[in-house]
Design an enzyme around this catalytic site. Sequence first.
Site, mmCIF file in Angstrom:
data_model
loop_
_atom_site.group_PDB
_atom_site.id
_atom_site.type_symbol
_atom_site.label_atom_id
_atom_site.label_comp_id
_atom_site.label_asym_id
_atom_site.label_seq_id
_atom_site.Cartn_x
_atom_site.Cartn_y
_atom_site.Cartn_z
ATOM 1 N N ASP A 70 0.847 -1.198 0.000
ATOM 2 C CA ASP A 70 0.000 0.000 0.000
ATOM 3 C C ASP A 70 0.880 1.246 0.000
ATOM 4 O O ASP A 70 1.636 1.480 0.952
ATOM 5 C CB ASP A 70 -0.898 -0.014 1.245
ATOM 6 C CG ASP A 70 -2.109 0.886 1.112
ATOM 7 O OD1 ASP A 70 -1.981 1.964 0.503
ATOM 8 O OD2 ASP A 70 -3.183 0.522 1.629
ATOM 9 N N ASP A 71 0.835 2.032 -1.073
ATOM 10 C CA ASP A 71 1.581 3.294 -1.170
ATOM 11 C C ASP A 71 3.091 3.098 -1.254
ATOM 12 O O ASP A 71 3.855 3.951 -0.791
ATOM 13 C CB ASP A 71 1.282 4.205 0.031
ATOM 14 C CG ASP A 71 -0.096 4.841 -0.005
ATOM 15 O OD1 ASP A 71 -0.882 4.504 -0.905
ATOM 16 O OD2 ASP A 71 -0.378 5.665 0.881
ATOM 17 N N CYS A 120 -5.560 4.973 -3.494
ATOM 18 C CA CYS A 120 -5.760 3.572 -3.113
ATOM 19 C C CYS A 120 -6.962 2.896 -3.774
ATOM 20 O O CYS A 120 -6.820 1.997 -4.597
ATOM 21 C CB CYS A 120 -5.906 3.464 -1.602
ATOM 22 S SG CYS A 120 -4.578 4.238 -0.651
ATOM 23 N N ASP A 159 -0.472 -0.414 -4.875
ATOM 24 C CA ASP A 159 -1.620 0.243 -5.511
ATOM 25 C C ASP A 159 -1.241 1.559 -6.174
ATOM 26 O O ASP A 159 -1.774 1.916 -7.224
ATOM 27 C CB ASP A 159 -2.773 0.434 -4.521
ATOM 28 C CG ASP A 159 -2.349 1.022 -3.192
ATOM 29 O OD1 ASP A 159 -1.182 1.452 -3.067
ATOM 30 O OD2 ASP A 159 -3.178 1.054 -2.261
ATOM 31 N N ASN A 160 -0.340 2.312 -5.561
ATOM 32 C CA ASN A 160 0.117 3.584 -6.134
ATOM 33 C C ASN A 160 1.453 3.928 -5.512
ATOM 34 O O ASN A 160 1.885 3.305 -4.530
ATOM 35 C CB ASN A 160 -0.894 4.706 -5.882
ATOM 36 C CG ASN A 160 -1.344 4.796 -4.437
ATOM 37 O OD1 ASN A 160 -2.439 4.347 -4.094
ATOM 38 N ND2 ASN A 160 -0.507 5.347 -3.571
#
Length: 619
Positions: free
Chosen positions: A59-60, A95, A349-350
């Site tokens: 995540d991130d 997200c 996700d990003n």
Amino acid sequence: MPIFAGSKRGQPIMALSLLVCLLFGFYSTRYLIVRAADNNQQPLAAAGRKPNIVFILTDDQDLHMDSLSYMPSLKKHLTDHGTSFHRHYCTVALCCPSRVSLWTGKAAHNTNVTDIGPPHGGYPKFVSQGFNEAYLPLWLQEAGYNTYYVGKLFNAQTVDNYNAPHAAGWTGSDFLLDPYTYEYLNATFQRNRDEPASYEGQYSTDVLARKAYGFLDDAMGDQQERPFFLTIAPTAPHSNVHIHSHKIDDEFTEKSVTQSPPVPAERHEHLFEDVKVPRTPHFNPDQPNGVSWISRLPKQNETVVEFNDHFYRNRLRTLQAVDEIVDEVVSRLDEAGLLDNTYIFYSTDNGYHIGQHRLQPGKQCAYEEDINIPLIVRGPGVPKGEMTEIVTSHTDLAPTFMQLAGAVLRDDLDGAAIPLTAVSLGEQRRTRQEHVNVEMWGIIMSEGNYGSVLYPNHTYKALRVLGEDYSFLYTVWCSGEHELYDLTKDPYEVDNLYHASKETTVDFGFLPSSGSTAGIPNNSTTTTSVHLSRLISRLDTLLVVLKTCKARECTHPWEVLHPAGDVRNLNDALSAEFNDFYEVQQERVYFTQCEKGYIAESEGPMGARSYGMVDEVAM
């Protein structure tokens, strides 16, 4: 005289016949595997057996601040034994919208899930748009797979709505739930159809790891009957977030959440004491750059920079528990004899920024730090220790997983399967698309002690184009502002060329005088200069197509503009014979107003004209 199987005289001949059959079957299998690769297909993992797939989704996680360099197990097991996709992009640097695009294979303007919470995003919007009945795990189950998920699926999947309805398509699931998803020491998980369970005081990534290993054991126990797809989705290295309400909605304010640095496991707290955010040329620059609210950011003082370095170190520390998961998953697959028949994907996700362009910790921008993200794959037939420059995006992952699983590929997906063999990677290096469509809507609020400022009107359309000898980012904001960066000369995106002199030119490699590069040698080194106005007209028109594209239009947008097939990339489109078509006949991308979500009527135009059919509009 006939020799019967039951006679002693027949036994040596039968044994010899059996040996011949086994050898024939072995070499036939090897032949089929090689032929599959030669025919630009994904390789056969093993004769008669579908491959297993493990997907680790953080995540991130950043690519451009070197987070991967601090994960030795990831390097040992995946990078050194697989292929890194250096030009992999998310299409929404946020997200939930990014994850919905990943699981559906559709661009955000086609999912209309554009935010982390209602009314424009989150799990409720995913459900109301009908995607709980039409996304990847359901398609994999139809292809004969057991499917498992551990961790964060979507934002706004909460302790109140987790069963309204349950997320479909999973043989086994254990989801992190809001409002506790991002609390490293106070997570709540919800397993299968059970009630939510709190794990207050336990480290969430370690809890997730135990659950993942349990599902992996279940999956491996059943794999003789059914192959498996397992997703492991920790929240690391996302910031620690305390949500003050059970939901995040359209009334979100700066006081809705408290954000702080991510929390590492106690065993990792001492690591990386002297590490700092890489001091690149665009880190906390003396002069502001960008447009909109970014252009008005103050230079960060020493106190802010020191805190953000601490924030960065804690991100790296939280990733150590993820690195341990990578090591343990590979070890268990190897011990079970399944590693050679399993694809392992690693992504996020990003991306993320800290200090670049004076930005506080966060994401949601179209700059390279936020959209260019890790993708590493190992598995049967995947080249080892390689890095590829082909352009891929998150909308390509669903068709990739489906192709590996032998599922029927849908014709309504906005992405295309990613090549995974040496042969197919080589072939697609010159034929695959060179563009990524990036979208964003609504508001933005950074993270950390000094970033909790909410900025409205963070709505834009962006286009990333990466050719063999050119690399551009073109962005149109809802405020009417524009950005254009030439990343071949300006890799840190600090020199906005959009308002440069009309006489400014950009250098390209070979520029055809007709509309095609067909027949041009691969080693052509001819250089041609192109005026900015000529370049911008092509980029803007391509963005017109991509911002409303569906299915094949998203992967082959030049077909929309040039149905004859004589233009396949930006280099082709820059031919002088098309100047009037692009510079006079086409409408430009514009917004009538800044919206918090995707409202088509506020984003124009809704299609581009096709060459040779100027009186018709290609929708």
